[in-house]
Scaffold this motif. Structure first.
Motif, PDB file in Angstrom:
ATOM      1  N   ALA A  13      31.174 -20.083  12.638  1.00 13.17           N
ATOM      2  CA  ALA A  13      32.590 -20.356  12.885  1.00 13.17           C
ATOM      3  C   ALA A  13      32.858 -21.855  12.827  1.00 13.17           C
ATOM      4  CB  ALA A  13      33.001 -19.795  14.237  1.00 13.17           C
ATOM      5  N   TYR A  17      35.400 -18.804  18.449  1.00 14.06           N
ATOM      6  CA  TYR A  17      35.906 -17.756  19.353  1.00 14.06           C
ATOM      7  C   TYR A  17      35.214 -17.959  20.692  1.00 14.06           C
ATOM      8  CZ  TYR A  17      34.816 -12.961  21.178  1.00 14.06           C
ATOM      9  OH  TYR A  17      34.568 -11.851  21.948  1.00 14.06           O
ATOM     10  N   LYS A  20      38.105 -14.371  26.097  1.00 15.28           N
ATOM     11  CA  LYS A  20      38.766 -13.123  25.683  1.00 15.28           C
ATOM     12  C   LYS A  20      39.964 -12.844  26.576  1.00 15.28           C
ATOM     13  CE  LYS A  20      34.194 -11.299  24.909  1.00 15.28           C
ATOM     14  NZ  LYS A  20      33.159 -10.396  25.300  1.00 15.28           N
ATOM     15  N   LYS A  26      37.475  -6.583  23.451  1.00 16.36           N
ATOM     16  CA  LYS A  26      37.045  -7.837  22.816  1.00 16.36           C
ATOM     17  C   LYS A  26      38.192  -8.456  22.000  1.00 16.36           C
ATOM     18  CE  LYS A  26      32.093  -7.167  22.952  1.00 16.36           C
ATOM     19  NZ  LYS A  26      32.046  -5.978  23.804  1.00 16.36           N
ATOM     20  N   SER A 106      24.219 -10.922  16.962  1.00 18.51           N
ATOM     21  CA  SER A 106      25.112  -9.814  17.301  1.00 18.51           C
ATOM     22  C   SER A 106      26.165  -9.632  16.209  1.00 18.51           C
ATOM     23  CB  SER A 106      25.761 -10.012  18.667  1.00 18.51           C
ATOM     24  OG  SER A 106      26.617 -11.118  18.649  1.00 18.51           O
ATOM     25  N   SER A 138      30.792  -6.432  18.901  1.00 22.55           N
ATOM     26  CA  SER A 138      30.678  -7.837  19.284  1.00 22.55           C
ATOM     27  C   SER A 138      31.799  -8.571  18.557  1.00 22.55           C
ATOM     28  CB  SER A 138      29.317  -8.386  18.851  1.00 22.55           C
ATOM     29  OG  SER A 138      29.243  -9.767  19.134  1.00 22.55           O
ATOM     30  N   GLY A 139      32.571  -9.360  19.292  1.00 22.63           N
ATOM     31  CA  GLY A 139      33.760  -9.987  18.717  1.00 22.63           C
ATOM     32  C   GLY A 139      33.508 -10.639  17.365  1.00 22.63           C
ATOM     33  N   SER A 140      32.520 -11.542  17.318  1.00 24.57           N
ATOM     34  CA  SER A 140      32.311 -12.311  16.090  1.00 24.57           C
ATOM     35  C   SER A 140      31.862 -11.427  14.920  1.00 24.57           C
ATOM     36  CB  SER A 140      31.300 -13.436  16.324  1.00 24.57           C
ATOM     37  OG  SER A 140      30.106 -12.914  16.844  1.00 24.57           O
ATOM     38  N   ARG A 143      34.107 -10.776  11.844  1.00 22.56           N
ATOM     39  CA  ARG A 143      34.209 -11.775  10.769  1.00 22.56           C
ATOM     40  C   ARG A 143      33.104 -11.612   9.732  1.00 22.56           C
ATOM     41  NH1 ARG A 143      34.626 -16.299  15.092  1.00 22.56           N
ATOM     42  NH2 ARG A 143      32.422 -16.284  14.532  1.00 22.56           N
ATOM     43  N   SER A 190      26.318 -14.856  25.302  1.00 22.87           N
ATOM     44  CA  SER A 190      27.670 -15.339  25.010  1.00 22.87           C
ATOM     45  C   SER A 190      28.717 -14.412  25.627  1.00 22.87           C
ATOM     46  CB  SER A 190      27.898 -15.555  23.518  1.00 22.87           C
ATOM     47  OG  SER A 190      27.296 -14.589  22.738  1.00 22.87           O
ATOM     48  N   SER A 191      28.389 -13.116  25.751  1.00 23.31           N
ATOM     49  CA  SER A 191      29.362 -12.197  26.366  1.00 23.31           C
ATOM     50  C   SER A 191      29.746 -12.656  27.769  1.00 23.31           C
ATOM     51  CB  SER A 191      28.793 -10.785  26.447  1.00 23.31           C
ATOM     52  OG  SER A 191      28.922 -10.181  25.193  1.00 23.31           O
ATOM     53  N   HIS A 194      31.828 -15.994  27.703  1.00 21.97           N
ATOM     54  CA  HIS A 194      33.270 -15.849  27.431  1.00 21.97           C
ATOM     55  C   HIS A 194      34.053 -15.685  28.739  1.00 21.97           C
ATOM     56  CE1 HIS A 194      33.453 -15.374  23.043  1.00 21.97           C
ATOM     57  NE2 HIS A 194      32.327 -14.706  23.108  1.00 21.97           N
ATOM     58  N   ASP A 280      26.750 -23.207  18.108  1.00 22.09           N
ATOM     59  CA  ASP A 280      27.239 -22.028  18.830  1.00 22.09           C
ATOM     60  C   ASP A 280      26.658 -21.996  20.249  1.00 22.09           C
ATOM     61  OD1 ASP A 280      28.928 -21.166  16.858  1.00 22.09           O
ATOM     62  OD2 ASP A 280      27.468 -19.854  15.901  1.00 22.09           O
ATOM     63  N   ALA A 281      26.554 -20.806  20.821  1.00 21.67           N
ATOM     64  CA  ALA A 281      26.080 -20.693  22.201  1.00 21.67           C
ATOM     65  C   ALA A 281      24.549 -20.741  22.245  1.00 21.67           C
ATOM     66  CB  ALA A 281      26.600 -19.404  22.820  1.00 21.67           C
TER      67      ALA A 281
HETATM   68  C1  DP6 Z   1      29.802 -19.214  20.323  1.00 20.89           C
HETATM   69  O1  DP6 Z   1      30.793 -12.518  19.363  1.00 20.89           O
HETATM   70  O2  DP6 Z   1      28.620 -13.077  20.518  1.00 20.89           O
HETATM   71  O3  DP6 Z   1      29.231 -17.827  18.497  1.00 20.89           O
HETATM   72  O4  DP6 Z   1      32.329 -10.622  21.681  1.00 20.89           O
HETATM   73  O5  DP6 Z   1      30.990 -10.932  23.746  1.00 20.89           O
HETATM   74  O6  DP6 Z   1      29.874 -10.112  21.669  1.00 20.89           O
HETATM   75  P1  DP6 Z   1      30.981 -10.960  22.251  1.00 20.89           P
HETATM   76  O7  DP6 Z   1      30.650 -12.483  21.873  1.00 20.89           O
HETATM   77  P2  DP6 Z   1      30.100 -13.112  20.525  1.00 20.89           P
HETATM   78  O8  DP6 Z   1      30.576 -14.641  20.716  1.00 20.89           O
HETATM   79  C2  DP6 Z   1      30.244 -15.612  19.763  1.00 20.89           C
HETATM   80  C3  DP6 Z   1      30.702 -16.929  20.197  1.00 20.89           C
HETATM   81  C4  DP6 Z   1      30.282 -18.130  19.371  1.00 20.89           C
HETATM   82  C5  DP6 Z   1      31.483 -18.668  18.602  1.00 20.89           C
HETATM   83  C6  DP6 Z   1      31.896 -17.913  17.359  1.00 20.89           C
HETATM   84  O9  DP6 Z   1      31.055 -17.351  16.650  1.00 20.89           O
HETATM   85  O10 DP6 Z   1      33.105 -17.921  17.074  1.00 20.89           O
END
Ligand code: DP6
Length: 327
Positions: A13, A17, A20, A26, A106, A138-140, A143, A190-191, A194, A280-281
């Motif tokens: 990214a 992200y 939440k 998510k 994830s 998983s949110g990301s 994408r 990362s969950s 958030h 990232d995280a």
């Molecule tokens: C720091 O998608 O792993 O990579 O939705 O809880 O599964 P969940 O979280 P996740 O968060 C990724 C966060 C990040 C930034 C990004 O990829 O946008």
């Protein structure tokens, strides 16, 4: 039932992200922008079988924790509900990169699972629905479904929060060099991060600025304006880490090596080698550079001691079905 295999890329990214507005669905607090990485991916084979009494999930090279298995089974339940089947599944999945290091396992994992499991369950979902499905894992991951350069639209409901391609992978030959600083799994997922982020006093400041930043970075990607693009990317990564560090408890994902690499990138940039970082995280650093700088960037990396591995990726296609079954 049929056996289906899918391959999905990780994504990096440029606008992150983090945070939440709805945990269960998510739904993100803001949109985000990313690029698929062609050299970091997950391959997953799924087969539903009425003779199985439980979902059997195998991750090549790693022992999965029971919590992870449960997350996958709950994800399969969503698909079983839509497809109106009750069969349990056999799943085998393989990453070509280490797990839990800030390389987004994830994202590629749930994207590959969404595509393979939906098709194996007999569903024929369009890209938007697959992105929504992957997001629920998983949110990301949402994408990692569309091609190339991608925008995740924030949305205000499950049906309106999904990712779409903004430019194809062939649009711009920039590179992501992932520098693996540590292979250890992170302590705070990362969950959970958030959720903790909502406590940060800097959260609102970052979010308020994001719509504007997203507009600008889309324009910069469209114009192939590397300087504007790189500055926004680096600044948003630092903004996100400022939020992480000011969460309660504080999340400090960096290691000394992480900071050493960030400083090196800035020093070399001052000397004329234009690259930018994003993180990232986790402790690993992604260097974003142009194809023409690759040799010089490799020489720069050689001056850093103690790096575990580097992975060079170009813009990648989205998730796809393949014939290379894992069982
Ligand atoms: C720091 O998608 O792993 O990579 O939705 O809880 O599964 P969940 O979280 P996740 O968060 C990724 C966060 C990040 C930034 C990004 O990829 O946008």
């Amino acid at each position: 039932m049929i056996k289906v295999t899918a391959k999905a890329p990780a994504n990096i990214a440029f606008i992150k992200y983090w945070g939440k507005k709805d945990e269960a669905l998510k739904l993100p607090l803001a949109g985000s922008i990313s690029m698929n990485l062609d050299n970091i991916y997950t391959v997953t084979t799924v087969e539903f079988n009425r003779r199985l009494t439980d979902d059997r999930i195998e991750m090549v090279g790693t022992k999965m924790k029971s919590g992870e298995k449960q997350k996958v089974s709950e994800f399969l339940d969503r698909i079983r509900n839509i497809a109106k089947i009750t069969d349990k599944a056999r799943i085998k999945t393989k990453n070509n990169f280490p797990k839990g290091t800030g390389v987004a396992s994830s994202a590629s994992g749930f994207a590959a699972l969404a595509v393979a499991a939906a098709k194996a369950a007999g569903l024929n979902l369009p890209e938007k629905e697959l992105s929504i499905l992957a997001r629920l894992g998983s949110g990301s991951a949402c994408r990692s479904i569309p091609d190339g350069f991608v925008e995740w639209l924030e949305g205000n409901s499950s049906q309106t929060s999904y990712a779409k391609s903004i430019f194809p992978k062939t649009h711009w030959n920039i590179l992501d060099i992932t520098i693996i600083v540590s292979r250890k799994e992170k302590k705070i997922s990362s969950s959970l991060g958030h959720t903790l982020a909502l406590e940060s006093p800097f959260m609102a400041a970052r979010i308020n600025d994001l719509d504007q930043k997203i507009k600008k970075i889309k324009q910069a990607i469209g114009d192939r304006d590397f300087t504007t693009f790189g500055n926004i990317t680096e600044s948003d990564a630092l903004n996100m880490h400022a939020v992480m560090m000011t969460s309660n408890p504080a999340l400090i994902y960096w290691q000394p090596k992480t900071v050493e690499i960030m400083k090196k990138i800035i020093d070399y940039r001052d000397m004329g080698l234009e690259t930018y970082f994003t993180i990232d995280a986790g402790p690993n650093v992604h260097i974003i550079c142009q194809e023409k700088s690759l040799l010089k960037v490799k020489s720069m990396i050689l001056t850093i001691k103690g790096i575990k591995q580097i992975i060079i990726s170009r813009p990648g296609k989205g998730a796809e079905v393949t014939e290379n079954h894992l069982f």
